[in-house]
Write an enzyme that holds these catalytic residues in place. Structure first.
Site, PDB file in Angstrom:
ATOM      1  NE  ARG B  46      -2.842  -1.343   2.922  1.00 14.78           N
ATOM      2  CZ  ARG B  46      -3.461  -1.961   4.204  1.00 14.78           C
ATOM      3  NH1 ARG B  46      -4.589  -1.261   4.372  1.00 14.78           N
ATOM      4  NH2 ARG B  46      -2.937  -2.759   4.550  1.00 14.78           N
ATOM      5  CE  LYS B 107      -5.037 -16.645   8.215  1.00 11.75           C
ATOM      6  NZ  LYS B 107      -4.043 -16.614   9.262  1.00 11.75           N
ATOM      7  CD  GLU B 131       2.260 -26.448   5.174  1.00 16.84           C
ATOM      8  OE1 GLU B 131       1.436 -26.292   6.011  1.00 16.84           O
ATOM      9  OE2 GLU B 131       2.626 -27.236   4.646  1.00 16.84           O
ATOM     10  CB  VAL B 134      -3.560 -24.219   7.795  1.00 20.20           C
ATOM     11  CG1 VAL B 134      -3.962 -25.123   8.902  1.00 20.20           C
ATOM     12  CG2 VAL B 134      -4.562 -23.942   6.696  1.00 20.20           C
ATOM     13  CB  ILE B 138       2.838 -26.458  12.047  1.00 20.33           C
ATOM     14  CG1 ILE B 138       2.752 -25.793  13.347  1.00 20.33           C
ATOM     15  CG2 ILE B 138       2.789 -28.121  12.009  1.00 20.33           C
ATOM     16  CD1 ILE B 138       1.607 -25.904  14.232  1.00 20.33           C
ATOM     17  N   GLY B 189       0.393  -7.251  21.744  1.00 20.66           N
ATOM     18  CA  GLY B 189       0.369  -7.590  20.191  1.00 20.66           C
ATOM     19  C   GLY B 189      -0.388  -8.933  19.612  1.00 20.66           C
ATOM     20  CE  LYS B 207      -5.261 -19.604  11.160  1.00 20.29           C
ATOM     21  NZ  LYS B 207      -4.841 -19.326  12.421  1.00 20.29           N
TER      22      LYS B 207
END
Lengths: 431, 431
Positions: B46, B107, B131, B134, B138, B189, B207
């Site tokens: 932006r 997602k 990947e 989700v 991991i 945060g 997810k």
């Protein structure tokens, strides 16, 4: 579906039987997932007529496994014979030489001959896949080679042997000693009649050698591993560890530091709150600490028919999908040997249990020895008093060099009040 | 190295910055691992001049992200704009239409439009990798799609939202209530200024929709998910759960049964000893129960610059290596829609907390209602007595149909002694 992948299976023990069962039960699903029809063409085993609970008559039979590597109706050989040399190695070499992909669960073979076999596979553009060789059903090789490929690993460690983890868990839960629990594990089928391979750490070391190579892009170097098993872990050490907030696990650890690669397999005190401490029984777990992903933990069954066959077939699906990667992530020709860090330079904390006479000045003598080696004490546990008699004293050190601790142990052993050589167990805090 | 993969990045928030940092720090390593030189050609965001702590002047700048999809010097577009429609969707569609691979952390986009986007990608032989969408760092999509590809999954479940897990962990550790801990999470945060997306379960549901599609080979069906968040979880329920040997976690669960696919996101009592119960703070974890591999657990950071960027780059490395798989494991054209199991048919155990007047016969009245619905009680907790005053009564049921429990709640609420609508939380024993 026009593609077909024809499979030859060498070895019909429980893993081989598991592979046949999975393909029988959900071969159609696997074919849809891989876009390729998966077919078993031929099988081989020591005894053709053993009762395995599966029907092998639909498949061609080979008396000699090596014939699988020469058949035109075999595209990929699954090697489940085992052993680092002999027929397993001959089969894999012949298969690759003859243009067949290879999938194996043989950790000893990969740990010992991974480099030369990978070179052969890569020169032919073939897959040499071994997901089942490390941590059974856990897809840890794929995770390190692919899912975490963006990371440099500060360390990779895990519970790599379910037999040892079962024994240690049982010892902790029941307060029984090693020999006693081992017998039970053998009766339950969790330990072999000759348990040496597992309880002396060799099996875990084979797996660690492979993890090191994948994580650090260096040739497998089994001989560089410092290996200790769990035979000398006693119920009393497990109990003291618990009192101090720790559990004892047999870990395989690989890390890269200033001195090179440090690979070690040994019992370890780990804080009860850390994920690896919570992995019980026959389960395996691997922790990979990546510089960007941070801590990742992978847990599952490390052995057994279903989990191991699941890993074998994941490797087959990869081949069927056309995913043919360098064996250890980086092509063998681009791998660089790394120096081996000496265990004497290992830097860590230690648990030490002493058996000393309860006489005036004994703690002062021990403290002086530690001070002279610049080893500082984090905590010291002496419970009860028995003037003139032997009492256990347990202490935990701050981080120090292993060489210093070895001199400490020698010096304490030499004290007149010491009744037996101090018992030393390394600690990891995983912060 | 003759191959090169040219990257365009849309969105330079923390994940985009993480991607640039990884390629700057270890681009050479990634190139060796993938056999391909990875180069950032162009970027878009932006605000061109925001202070991001990285130098973007080496890259071409696009005022409009969609221009990345049209550049000849871009082979793969990394979409990090976010949002299920608008510029993110337009960019992904244009990129795929123009023959560019796509990697996204979005997602919402995949949960809402995964099927049509996958169809477009597959028709062009392109990768659409997600990947990072989700469970952050991991590699769970890879695990389900590849590492565990030999299995049918009885269920897949996990802690999919770090904000909720942080809040629930804090509530448990400090005994504080939701609103209080939320404010702290916002200050740290860990929660957004508008926390609805996280605490109401929507993020976890996005997810879960994706996990379901990969696990069961059916089109993503976000609208079929039963979603409840954690706003109504109180400190008192967490305390009672602990007393009974449970912890409360926000889980996303997908399973396949006789009635079809059951997808649900809601708070859940889980036994303290089960692996998912031990995942604390901002960590995520996913458990996949496969028919051959048995239980596998994957744990790591579910959000943040480094972990999410690690997942994005794993997807890039796959593309660089030539691993282009169907988006959801099985090609969209071969996917089969599955019936949605109604939540009223959900079969499970329940925790119920009542606030009732402590008068004679109240327990008899409640027991009669449960009996009439054929719901049996596993345990009942009533601590202290305050004759005539309101007291909490906590009970745990054996497994029963959700429809029955709903009628139980209505009937108990209608009792004269009841002070407020009973609080119901589902339980999972994961045996």
């Amino acid at each position: 579906m026009s593609n077909e992948l024809k499979i030859g299976i060498a070895g019909l023990g429980n893993v081989g039987v598991g592979v046949v069962k999975i393909l029988a039960r959900q071969g159609e699903l696997l074919s849809r997932r891989s876009g390729t029809k998966l077919t078993i063409s031929a099988v081989s085993a020591r005894n053709r007529n053993a009762d395995r609970g599966i029907d092998i008559t639909p498949y061609e039979w080979c008396d000699d496994a090596i014939d699988l590597a020469r058949r035109d109706d075999v595209d990929v050989v699954i090697e489940l014979i085992g052993g680092e040399d002999g027929p397993a190695r001959a089969l894999v070499e012949t298969a690759l030489s003859n243009g067949k992909h290879v999938v194996t669960a043989n950790k000893a073979l990969i740990a010992r001959h991974g480099e030369s076999l990978a070179k052969l596979a890569e020169s032919k553009g073939l897959a040499l896949n071994y997901e089942a060789a490390v941590a059974g059903g856990i897809p840890i090789i794929k995770a390190l080679r692919e899912g975490l490929a963006a990371n440099q690993f500060s360390r990779v460690y895990g519970i790599l042997n379910g037999t040892c983890n079962y024994i240690l868990t049982e010892m902790e839960e029941t307060g029984r000693d090693f020999d006693d629990v081992l017998v039970e594990a053998q009766q339950l089928g969790y330990a072999e009649a000759d348990p040496a391979f597992d309880v002396d750490g060799v099996d875990a070391a084979h797996k660690l050698a492979i993890l090191t190579s994948v994580a650090y892009g260096c040739p497998v170097n089994f001989d560089a591993i410092h290996v200790e098993g769990i035979r000398e872990i006693s119920a009393i050490d497990i109990a003291y560890a618990a009192k101090l907030g720790y559990r004892i696990k047999l870990l395989g650890l690989t890390s890269k530091g200033e001195n090179g690669i440090e690979q070690r397999v040994h019992p370890c005190l780990v804080p009860q709150k850390t994920p690896i401490a919570k992995v019980d029984g026959v389960f395996n777990a691997v922790v990979a600490d990546g510089d960007f992903v941070d801590r990742t933990v992978f847990e599952g069954r490390g052995a057994g028919e279903g989990p191991t066959a699941s890993a074998v077939l994941a490797d087959i699906v990869d081949i069927a999908r056309g995913t043919i990667l360098p064996t250890f992530s980086i092509p063998v020709d681009e791998m660089k040997s790394q120096p081996t860090a000496s265990m004497l330079d290992h830097f860590g904390a230690y648990y030490m249990r002493l058996n000393v006479l309860d006489v005036a000045g004994v703690i002062a003598d021990i403290s002086a020895i530690l001070r002279d080696e610049e080893v500082s004490i984090e905590s010291l546990l002496q419970q009860g008093r028995k003037p003139g008699e032997a009492v256990p004293v347990v202490l935990i050190t701050h981080e120090c060099r292993e060489a210093s601790m070895m001199r400490v142990v020698d010096a304490i052993e030499a004290l007149e009040v010491t009744q037996e050589r101090p018992r030393l167990i390394r600690m990891e805090n995983f912060e």
